[in-house]
Write a protein that holds these residues in place. Structure first.
Motif, short mmCIF file in Angstrom:
data_model
loop_
_atom_site.label_atom_id
_atom_site.label_comp_id
_atom_site.label_asym_id
_atom_site.label_seq_id
_atom_site.Cartn_x
_atom_site.Cartn_y
_atom_site.Cartn_z
N LEU A 160 0.83 -1.20 0.00
CA LEU A 160 0.00 0.00 0.00
C LEU A 160 0.87 1.26 0.00
O LEU A 160 0.57 2.24 -0.70
N ALA A 161 1.94 1.23 0.78
CA ALA A 161 2.83 2.40 0.82
C ALA A 161 3.50 2.63 -0.54
O ALA A 161 3.63 3.78 -0.99
N ILE A 162 3.92 1.56 -1.18
CA ILE A 162 4.55 1.70 -2.51
C ILE A 162 3.53 2.19 -3.53
O ILE A 162 3.86 2.99 -4.43
N LEU A 163 2.29 1.74 -3.42
CA LEU A 163 1.26 2.20 -4.36
C LEU A 163 1.00 3.69 -4.22
O LEU A 163 0.87 4.41 -5.23
N ILE A 164 0.91 4.17 -3.00
CA ILE A 164 0.64 5.60 -2.82
C ILE A 164 1.86 6.42 -3.22
O ILE A 164 1.74 7.55 -3.72
N HIS A 165 3.05 5.88 -3.05
CA HIS A 165 4.25 6.58 -3.50
C HIS A 165 4.32 6.61 -5.02
O HIS A 165 4.73 7.60 -5.63
N ALA A 166 3.93 5.49 -5.66
CA ALA A 166 3.93 5.45 -7.12
C ALA A 166 2.90 6.40 -7.71
O ALA A 166 3.09 6.95 -8.80
N SER A 167 1.77 6.59 -7.02
CA SER A 167 0.76 7.53 -7.51
C SER A 167 1.29 8.95 -7.53
O SER A 167 0.98 9.73 -8.43
N GLY A 168 2.07 9.32 -6.53
CA GLY A 168 2.75 10.61 -6.55
C GLY A 168 1.89 11.74 -6.03
O GLY A 168 0.70 11.61 -5.78
N PRO A 169 2.51 12.89 -5.86
CA PRO A 169 1.80 14.05 -5.30
C PRO A 169 0.80 14.70 -6.24
O PRO A 169 0.01 15.54 -5.82
N SER A 170 0.82 14.33 -7.53
CA SER A 170 -0.10 14.96 -8.48
C SER A 170 -1.42 14.22 -8.61
O SER A 170 -2.21 14.53 -9.49
N THR A 171 -1.66 13.25 -7.75
CA THR A 171 -2.89 12.48 -7.82
C THR A 171 -4.06 13.29 -7.28
O THR A 171 -3.99 13.83 -6.17
N LEU A 172 -5.15 13.36 -8.03
CA LEU A 172 -6.31 14.12 -7.56
C LEU A 172 -6.94 13.46 -6.34
O LEU A 172 -7.52 14.13 -5.49
N SER A 173 -6.85 12.15 -6.27
CA SER A 173 -7.45 11.43 -5.14
C SER A 173 -6.47 11.23 -4.00
O SER A 173 -6.68 10.38 -3.15
N LEU A 174 -5.38 12.00 -3.97
CA LEU A 174 -4.39 11.84 -2.91
C LEU A 174 -4.97 12.10 -1.52
O LEU A 174 -4.63 11.37 -0.58
N PRO A 175 -5.84 13.10 -1.31
CA PRO A 175 -6.42 13.26 0.04
C PRO A 175 -7.20 12.04 0.50
O PRO A 175 -7.09 11.62 1.66
N GLN A 176 -7.98 11.43 -0.40
CA GLN A 176 -8.73 10.23 -0.03
C GLN A 176 -7.78 9.08 0.27
O GLN A 176 -7.96 8.36 1.26
N MET A 177 -6.78 8.87 -0.56
CA MET A 177 -5.82 7.79 -0.33
C MET A 177 -5.05 7.99 0.96
O MET A 177 -4.82 7.05 1.73
N THR A 178 -4.67 9.23 1.23
CA THR A 178 -3.93 9.52 2.45
C THR A 178 -4.78 9.22 3.69
O THR A 178 -4.29 8.61 4.65
N ALA A 179 -6.03 9.64 3.66
CA ALA A 179 -6.90 9.41 4.82
C ALA A 179 -7.12 7.91 5.05
O ALA A 179 -7.07 7.42 6.19
N GLU A 180 -7.35 7.16 3.98
CA GLU A 180 -7.62 5.73 4.14
C GLU A 180 -6.40 4.98 4.66
O GLU A 180 -6.51 4.16 5.58
N LEU A 181 -5.22 5.27 4.10
CA LEU A 181 -4.02 4.56 4.55
C LEU A 181 -3.62 5.00 5.95
O LEU A 181 -3.19 4.18 6.77
N TRP A 182 -3.74 6.28 6.24
CA TRP A 182 -3.35 6.77 7.56
C TRP A 182 -4.21 6.11 8.65
O TRP A 182 -3.68 5.66 9.67
N ARG A 183 -5.51 6.03 8.42
CA ARG A 183 -6.39 5.41 9.42
C ARG A 183 -6.17 3.91 9.51
O ARG A 183 -6.33 3.31 10.57
N LEU A 184 -5.82 3.30 8.38
CA LEU A 184 -5.53 1.87 8.43
C LEU A 184 -4.27 1.58 9.24
O LEU A 184 -4.23 0.62 10.02
N LEU A 185 -3.25 2.43 9.09
CA LEU A 185 -2.03 2.23 9.87
C LEU A 185 -2.27 2.41 11.36
O LEU A 185 -1.56 1.81 12.19
N LEU A 186 -3.24 3.23 11.71
CA LEU A 186 -3.56 3.45 13.13
C LEU A 186 -4.62 2.49 13.64
O LEU A 186 -5.08 2.62 14.78
#
Length: 997
Positions: free
Chosen positions: A870-896
């Motif tokens: 999951l971490a590699i996928l979000i890194h591969a998507s990069g900072p220009s992803t329009l859905s980056l806020p959604q991906m960040t929230a989902e992965l952050w909450r999953l890690l916690l």
């Protein structure tokens, strides 16, 4: 001299008047007495048969006794007394199992099964009762205990393993047949006694066959026989296999349900089905019973519904949801958006089969409503077809449809639901909301109009538009425009004037309000069932592995660089070979002239992968798959039509012949499928990872494929097979390409197509280590600067370092280079790779029916690899992803997540994977840390506290050790989190009110 004489022959002459031998006379008299007494015992009652069996009968006497027992009728009934539960039948069974079987089993097997009067047939008929089965189980248990009492050694009591093997063979032959339990029930209920005596007998059948005692005793006995026997050759003991035993019970359940007895006694079949579900193979059992009772020509789906009606509500819900999953996987998933006429007919057929199962059962309809509206329901990850079929069934009741619409609307606009639910779940519920609104409008337009004039509707749209995630806002806009188009006219129609809602996906969502599916006959499903695999053709190639040094034929071609070639000779001819290797063997039998050719079509590749009996086919398929799939990706529809079949073969392929680089070639083939069909295969691999019946290593290979495939799609890595897969017409010769493209002394692909790039098993671990190093490098450099003094004092050091190009590169590149990834690629990775993986994991965490999957997911190695993927996928998507806020929230909450952090206690691999997840999140969100702190203030502070606890709990000190590395990683994450919190703490105040309490 006597020892030198050897007699030629010996002749014994019987005297005409022998002397009386008293001992011989007594022995003969006793033998005659025994032989004459046995037949004189009257064989006219079971008591007489019992006496014969106790006195070590001859084989003929045994056959006569068994024939009598098979013909005897008690009180004129149609049931043999030996099969009727009674004290006498229990004694007969005990004697047969304990004394007759060990002594006569071999003779009875030699007698065969051909005729009805054979000894084996008679014995199995007499033992076809629940009393006999319990007798065999008890005898197995006693022998197992004796073996354990002897210390587990077969040297002291070798007869134990022999008796166990005999009893297992008896049990396997005794339980054969699909109508066994039906006959046992008839025997138990034919007696003229009252219900007080029949009820315990029926309960004994359920306990014996549904408790798992047969499987456990048979499996333990089989293990003892295999470890104790010298040759380890034992017949197939299918009752020791839980899956085969479960399917046997499934066949008996089907036989019971199709009998005339089932409608009068429906609870017996349901109770047996309920107990069988607990044996560990509920999905396989449900699929088999469903295929036999519903999805078969001439079947009556009501029989399956009768089976469900008498289950408990919890089990009924579980079976119904599993049935919906089977319908979706087998018939509707490949239909996509279900826009064709074939899709509509298939959905109607599934709705017809589902209607036959549900019938008029109100409880089953309520379960369907819950499936559509629950926070974790509506078929997460499945296509819209199954939701359309379920709504077609529920739409028969207007109140149920209104209930679905109201619940869906409330849930769709809930702020916590918008913030915490996976985006795939929200998409499924948006589809349900639009479909149900269309049904309600067609049945009662006024009801929908009144609902859209309430505050619930306004709050739903407002909360959706205020959502921080782009995808959540998009779903709110298409739902708003879709429902408004039903009740509003002219200028009153809601129109957000957004490009997303007017594109193909937005139009498809809004058109769901016009969909109306009918309930049709399920006949089309009978022909749509998967075709059984054909028998494998006999391979003409050698089935074994070839010698370790196989002979090579043809020329050996070596590529020479321009520096080595003489300038005056532009073309250097190849040297003529001295001899032909294939003709150099003295033995003509060693010459292989039938070598298979490499596959050139995808169907040939599938054929080679299926031929597991041929080493040559397996080796050719593996070495050819990466290049062939990439070459065929953009030409025709071969890859798209057969991608899932090839992927399933590659995932389940086993290394029978120890092929060199087997794992690497298999993974490269799957990566080629992802690169060729990313939208299709990304979701397929994510679904297979959770739903497939695979081992830990096979699931791990799926994660590796997803991670590496995503990085190749994003442009971070390039496979060595890319150049080899390009057609010759699309590329220039290497020397000409240098002249025209000014590529310098080397080209983009320096290796020839024949060289294979080895893929290590820790591919994702290497990527994680590299990204971690790049993340920690700037902080380490800053710390070194602070420790060694001001920058002015280090001018000479820096000047001296400029002479070394390696040091220049290391100094100037303190920050990892950010790639400009197109939005299309980033959106593809988010939608088809990241979201399915994380949504299905959360569904498995919260689903009561996925306990087995939770056990697999929390295996330490697999869980750490999953988090790294999951971490590699979000890194591969990069900072220009329009859905980056959604991906960040989902992965952050999953890690916690509490369950994941609990698994990390005492396990450095999982702790390191969680920290690496935070590394990737902080790296891609470096330029939007303010937004992260504002949107997820609580989560950021919670992450800081957890990382601080991890850092304090690690000792470190072992330079280069794993604990030291994890502590260093925790320190880096902690520094970055503290920097963000200190910088944007004022923006986080509103969200952090009450956090400490």
């Amino acid at each position: 001299m006597d020892e030198l004489l050897t007699p030629v022959s010996t002749v014994r002459i019987k005297p005409s008047d022998p002397e009386p031998d008293l001992f011989r006379q007594i022995t003969v008299q006793e033998t005659q007495k025994t032989n004459t007494q046995q037949p004189q015992t009257p064989v006219c009652s079971p008591e007489g048969v019992l006496e014969i069996l106790k006195n070590e009968p001859s084989y003929d006497s045994l056959i006569a006794a068994l024939q009598f027992l098979s013909r005897y009728r008690d009180d004129g009934s149609d049931v043999p007394s030996v099969r009727q539960p009674s004290p006498l039948s229990a004694q007969l069974v005990r004697v047969l199992v304990s004394e007759i079987i060990p002594n006569y089993w071999t003779l009875l097997k030699e007698d065969g099964h051909e005729s009805k009067s054979s000894g084996m047939k008679l014995l199995l008929y007499c033992l076809s009762s629940i009393t006999a089965i319990n007798g065999v189980i008890v005898r197995l248990g006693s022998l197992i205990q004796e073996f354990k009492a002897e210390g587990g050694s077969h040297l002291k009591r070798p007869d134990i393993s022999l008796n166990l093997a005999t009893l297992l063979d008896l049990l396997s032959n005794l339980l054969r047949g699909d109508g066994w339990i039906l006959e046992a029930w008839k025997v138990a209920t034919t007696d003229k006694a009252g219900p007080a005596r029949v009820r315990p007998r029926v309960q004994e059948i359920l306990t014996t066959f549904g408790s798992g005692r047969i499987v456990s005793f048979a499996a333990e006995a089989e293990s003892i026989v295999k470890t104790s026997s010298a040759d380890n050759n034992i017949a197939d003991v299918w009752p020791a296999d839980a899956l085969q035993y479960t399917l046997w019970l499934g066949r008996n359940i089907v036989k019971w349900q199709l009998s005339d007895t089932a409608p009068d006694h429906p609870k017996f079949g349901s109770d047996l089905f309920s107990k069988t579900l607990k044996l560990g193979h509920a999905d396989a059992l449900t699929k088999f019973v469903l295929s036999e009772l519903v999805l078969k020509k001439g079947a009556d789906g009501g029989r399956f519904g009768l089976l469900l009606n008498n289950l408990s509500p919890t089990e009924q819900r579980k079976i119904l949801f599993s049935t919906l999953k089977q319908f979706s996987v087998d018939y509707l998933d490949r239909l996509g958006h279900c826009e064709t006429s074939e899709s509509k007919s298939r959905i109607s057929a599934v709705a017809g089969a589902l209607k036959a199962i549900v019938g008029e059962n109100e409880g089953a309809r309520n379960h369907l409503v819950d499936w559509l509206t629950s926070s974790s329901g509506a078929g997460l990850g499945e296509n819209v077809g199954i939701r359309r079929a379920v709504l077609a069934v529920v739409s028969q009741c207007r109140d149920d449809m209104v209930n679905i619409l109201e619940k869906s609307l409330l849930q769709f606009g809930d702020q916590l639901y918008i913030k915490h639910s996976p985006i795939l779940q929200q998409e499924a519920h948006a589809q349900v909301l639009l479909l149900s609104a269309g049904y309600v409008y067609r049945k009662s337009p006024l009801k929908l109009t009144m609902m859209m004039r309430t505050g619930v509707w306004m709050n739903t749209i407002s909360n959706r538009l205020a959502a921080p995630h782009q995808r959540a806002r998009f779903l709110g806009m298409v739902v708003g425009e879709g429902l408004s188009s039903l009740v509003d006219q002219g200028d009153k129609k809601l129109d957000f004037k957004m490009e997303e809602t007017s594109q193909e996906e937005g139009r498809w969502y809004k058109e769901l309000t016009t969909v109306s599916d009918e309930i049709g006959p399920p006949d089309i499903l009978f022909t749509a069932q998967p075709i059984p695999p054909k028998k494998k053709a006999v391979s003409h190639t050698a089935s074994g592995k070839p010698p370790t040094q196989p002979r090579q034929s043809g020329f050996v071609i070596e590529e020479l660089s321009d520096e080595d070639a003489p300038e005056e000779d532009d073309v250097v001819p190849y040297a003529k070979p001295d001899s032909d290797d294939e003709d150099s063997d003295d033995d003509p039998t060693l010459v292989r002239r039938d070598k298979p050719k490499a596959p050139v079509y995808i169907r040939d590749l599938i054929k080679y992968l299926r031929d597991s009996d041929s080493y040559d086919h397996q080796k050719l398929a593996l070495t050819t798959a990466p290049i062939l799939i990439r070459r065929k990706a953009d030409y025709g529809t071969e890859v798209s039509e057969h991608a899932e079949e090839v992927a399933s073969l590659l995932v389940g392929l086993s290394d029978r012949y120890e092929i060199e680089e087997f794992d690497d070639l298999r993974v490269q083939g799957m990566i080629a499928l992802i690169v060729a069909q990313p939208k299709l295969m990304g979701q397929w691999f994510a679904k297979t990872f959770f739903d497939g019946d695979y081992s830990i290593s096979q699931r791990a290979s799926i994660l590796i494929v997803l991670g590496l495939g995503a990085r190749e799609l994003a442009g971070f890595d390039t496979s060595s097979y890319t150049a080899a897969a390009s057609f010759p017409s699309k590329t220039l010769p290497e020397r000409v390409e240098r002249l025209y493209l000014n590529a310098g002394p080397t080209t983009a692909y320096q290796k020839p197509s024949s060289s294979l790039k080895s893929l290590p098993h820790s591919a994702l671990d290497g990527i994680a280590t590299s990204l971690t190093t790049e993340f920690l490098a700037p902080m380490a450099a800053t710390a070194a600067d602070a420790a060694t003094g001001p920058d002015a004092l280090k001018l000479s050091t820096v000047t001296a370092s400029l002479a070394d190009p390696q040091k220049v590169r290391r100094i100037t590149r303190t920050k990892p280079r950010i790639r400009n990834i197109p939005n299309t690629t980033a959106s593809l990775l988010s939608t088809n790779f990241f979201s399915p993986l994380i949504a299905r994991f959360q569904a498995a965490l919260h689903s009561s029916a996925s306990s087995r999957m939770r056990g697999i997911m929390f295996q330490p190695y697999l869980l750490s690899l999953y988090l790294k993927t999951l971490a590699i996928l979000i890194h591969a998507s990069g900072p220009s992803t329009l859905s980056l806020p959604q991906m960040t929230a989902e992965l952050w909450r999953l890690l916690l997540n509490t369950s994941i952090r609990a698994q990390a206690v005492g396990d450095l691999s999982i702790t390191r994977a969680i920290l690496f997840g935070f590394v990737s999140l902080l790296e891609v969100n470096e330029d939007r840390m303010r937004d992260v702190c504002m949107e997820m203030g609580r989560e950021v502070v919670e992450a800081q506290e957890w990382v601080a606890g991890v850092f304090a709990g690690l000792r470190g000190g072992d330079e280069g050790g794993e604990e030291e590395q994890v502590k260093m990683l925790a320190a880096g994450v902690l520094v970055r989190l503290k920097e963000g919190i200190e910088k944007y703490q004022l923006a986080m105040v509103g969200d952090l009110i009450g956090f400490g309490g």
